[in-house]
Design a protein around this motif. Sequence first.
Motif, PDB file in Angstrom:
ATOM      1  N   ILE A 164       0.836  -1.203   0.000  1.00  0.00           N
ATOM      2  CA  ILE A 164       0.000   0.000   0.000  1.00  0.00           C
ATOM      3  C   ILE A 164       0.869   1.252   0.000  1.00  0.00           C
ATOM      4  CG2 ILE A 164      -1.750   1.284   1.291  1.00  0.00           C
ATOM      5  CD1 ILE A 164      -2.760  -1.426   2.348  1.00  0.00           C
ATOM      6  N   THR A 165       1.955   1.219   0.785  1.00  0.00           N
ATOM      7  CA  THR A 165       2.870   2.355   0.802  1.00  0.00           C
ATOM      8  C   THR A 165       3.480   2.570  -0.580  1.00  0.00           C
ATOM      9  OG1 THR A 165       3.396   1.980   3.129  1.00  0.00           O
ATOM     10  CG2 THR A 165       4.931   3.325   1.875  1.00  0.00           C
ATOM     11  N   ALA A 166       3.893   1.483  -1.222  1.00  0.00           N
ATOM     12  CA  ALA A 166       4.477   1.583  -2.568  1.00  0.00           C
ATOM     13  C   ALA A 166       3.459   2.135  -3.559  1.00  0.00           C
ATOM     14  CB  ALA A 166       4.975   0.218  -3.018  1.00  0.00           C
ATOM     15  N   ALA A 167       2.203   1.698  -3.448  1.00  0.00           N
ATOM     16  CA  ALA A 167       1.167   2.185  -4.360  1.00  0.00           C
ATOM     17  C   ALA A 167       0.930   3.682  -4.169  1.00  0.00           C
ATOM     18  CB  ALA A 167      -0.125   1.415  -4.139  1.00  0.00           C
ATOM     19  N   LEU A 168       0.821   4.117  -2.922  1.00  0.00           N
ATOM     20  CA  LEU A 168       0.600   5.539  -2.646  1.00  0.00           C
ATOM     21  C   LEU A 168       1.798   6.379  -3.106  1.00  0.00           C
ATOM     22  CD1 LEU A 168      -1.048   5.329   0.893  1.00  0.00           C
ATOM     23  CD2 LEU A 168      -2.148   6.086  -1.230  1.00  0.00           C
ATOM     24  N   MET A 169       3.001   5.875  -2.842  1.00  0.00           N
ATOM     25  CA  MET A 169       4.200   6.587  -3.286  1.00  0.00           C
ATOM     26  C   MET A 169       4.237   6.659  -4.813  1.00  0.00           C
ATOM     27  SD  MET A 169       6.929   8.203  -2.286  1.00  0.00           S
ATOM     28  CE  MET A 169       7.432   7.666  -0.628  1.00  0.00           C
ATOM     29  N   GLY A 170       3.846   5.586  -5.473  1.00  0.00           N
ATOM     30  CA  GLY A 170       3.811   5.590  -6.926  1.00  0.00           C
ATOM     31  C   GLY A 170       2.831   6.622  -7.468  1.00  0.00           C
ATOM     32  N   VAL A 171       1.655   6.727  -6.836  1.00  0.00           N
ATOM     33  CA  VAL A 171       0.671   7.729  -7.258  1.00  0.00           C
ATOM     34  C   VAL A 171       1.238   9.135  -7.068  1.00  0.00           C
ATOM     35  CG1 VAL A 171      -1.591   8.711  -6.765  1.00  0.00           C
ATOM     36  CG2 VAL A 171      -1.309   6.239  -6.843  1.00  0.00           C
ATOM     37  N   CYS A 172       1.906   9.353  -5.926  1.00  0.00           N
ATOM     38  CA  CYS A 172       2.526  10.661  -5.676  1.00  0.00           C
ATOM     39  C   CYS A 172       3.537  11.019  -6.761  1.00  0.00           C
ATOM     40  CB  CYS A 172       3.216  10.664  -4.308  1.00  0.00           C
ATOM     41  SG  CYS A 172       2.096  10.757  -2.898  1.00  0.00           S
ATOM     42  N   VAL A 173       4.388  10.059  -7.115  1.00  0.00           N
ATOM     43  CA  VAL A 173       5.436  10.313  -8.105  1.00  0.00           C
ATOM     44  C   VAL A 173       4.832  10.567  -9.484  1.00  0.00           C
ATOM     45  CG1 VAL A 173       7.382   9.281  -9.328  1.00  0.00           C
ATOM     46  CG2 VAL A 173       7.210   9.048  -6.849  1.00  0.00           C
ATOM     47  N   VAL A 174       3.860   9.743  -9.872  1.00  0.00           N
ATOM     48  CA  VAL A 174       3.264   9.894 -11.204  1.00  0.00           C
ATOM     49  C   VAL A 174       2.501  11.205 -11.318  1.00  0.00           C
ATOM     50  CG1 VAL A 174       1.534   8.943 -12.773  1.00  0.00           C
ATOM     51  CG2 VAL A 174       3.159   7.416 -11.650  1.00  0.00           C
ATOM     52  N   THR A 175       1.703  11.535 -10.298  1.00  0.00           N
ATOM     53  CA  THR A 175       0.946  12.786 -10.359  1.00  0.00           C
ATOM     54  C   THR A 175       1.876  13.995 -10.307  1.00  0.00           C
ATOM     55  OG1 THR A 175       0.563  12.594  -7.959  1.00  0.00           O
ATOM     56  CG2 THR A 175      -1.199  11.850  -9.438  1.00  0.00           C
ATOM     57  N   ALA A 176       2.962  13.899  -9.534  1.00  0.00           N
ATOM     58  CA  ALA A 176       3.933  15.004  -9.502  1.00  0.00           C
ATOM     59  C   ALA A 176       4.548  15.205 -10.876  1.00  0.00           C
ATOM     60  CB  ALA A 176       5.018  14.712  -8.470  1.00  0.00           C
ATOM     61  N   ALA A 177       4.877  14.101 -11.554  1.00  0.00           N
ATOM     62  CA  ALA A 177       5.443  14.200 -12.900  1.00  0.00           C
ATOM     63  C   ALA A 177       4.447  14.861 -13.858  1.00  0.00           C
ATOM     64  CB  ALA A 177       5.824  12.813 -13.409  1.00  0.00           C
ATOM     65  N   CYS A 178       3.158  14.529 -13.693  1.00  0.00           N
ATOM     66  CA  CYS A 178       2.127  15.112 -14.558  1.00  0.00           C
ATOM     67  C   CYS A 178       1.932  16.600 -14.281  1.00  0.00           C
ATOM     68  CB  CYS A 178       0.801  14.376 -14.365  1.00  0.00           C
ATOM     69  SG  CYS A 178       0.810  12.678 -14.975  1.00  0.00           S
ATOM     70  N   LEU A 179       2.274  17.031 -13.080  1.00  0.00           N
ATOM     71  CA  LEU A 179       2.132  18.447 -12.732  1.00  0.00           C
ATOM     72  C   LEU A 179       3.326  19.282 -13.175  1.00  0.00           C
ATOM     73  CD1 LEU A 179       0.631  18.091  -9.133  1.00  0.00           C
ATOM     74  CD2 LEU A 179      -0.544  18.934 -11.167  1.00  0.00           C
ATOM     75  N   TYR A 180       4.510  18.679 -13.230  1.00  0.00           N
ATOM     76  CA  TYR A 180       5.724  19.460 -13.450  1.00  0.00           C
ATOM     77  C   TYR A 180       6.363  19.268 -14.821  1.00  0.00           C
ATOM     78  CZ  TYR A 180       5.607  20.877  -8.597  1.00  0.00           C
ATOM     79  OH  TYR A 180       5.230  21.429  -7.404  1.00  0.00           O
TER      80      TYR A 180
END
Length: 209
Positions: free
Chosen positions: A31-47
Motif C-alpha cells: 500500500i505504501t508503494a502504491a501511494l508513493m507511486g501515485v505521488c510520483v506519477v501525479t507530480a510528474a504530470c504536474l511538473y
Amino acid sequence: MNPRVDAPAVESAPSARVRRFSRAERWVHRITAALMGVCVVTAACLYIPQLAELVGRRALVVTVHEWSGLLLPLPVLAGLASRAFRADMTHLNRWGPHDGVWLRKALRRVPGARPAAKFNAGQKLYAAWITGATLVMLGTGLMMWFTHLTPLVWRTSATFVHDWLALTIGIVLAGHIGMALGDPEARKGLRTGSVSREWAEREHPLWRS
C-alpha cells in the motif's frame, strides 16, 4: 550493539524456506508503494509540460496528488498494530559494527559476502532517509495546500524544498527499484513472505529470527 542470535525460524529440510515477512508487513509495503507511486506519477504530470498536456485535468491531478501524499503515512501507522512489523522497525533502527563493515565493503566495491543481520546497512539507510523525506514532504505539502495558515515566505520556501526533494525521492526510488529488480529472491520474500535458506545465509548471515 550485536544482533540478537536465536534459533532460526526454518525447517530441518535443506530446501526449507525462511519466513521473512508477515502478511501485515507485506500489505504495508504494497500500500505504501502504491501511494508513493501515485505521488510520483501525479507530480510528474504536474511538473513535466508534455505529461501535463497529455493528461490534462490539472485540478483533478492536484487533488489526487494531495490526498495520496496525505494518506502516505497511514499504512505504516496501521502496521504498528502488528508485532512482526514493530519487530522489524526495531531491526531497522538497530546498528552494529557489522553495518560499518557492510558499508565500507559496499562503497569500496569489495567482492565477497558482506555481514548483515535481517536488514543490511543499505536497507537501514534507505528506510531512515525515505521516512525523513516523507515527513518533510508531508509538512511542506501541507503548507502549500493550506495557504492561509502560513506567511508567503514560508510557502515559498516550502515549495522550493518540496520540488527539489521530490526530484531526489524520484532518483532514490529508481535506485531502490533497480536494486529490487536485480534480486528476484528478495522480491519473492516481499511477495510470498519467505525466502530460501541459501539466500538468507548468503545475503544475511547474521540474521536469526
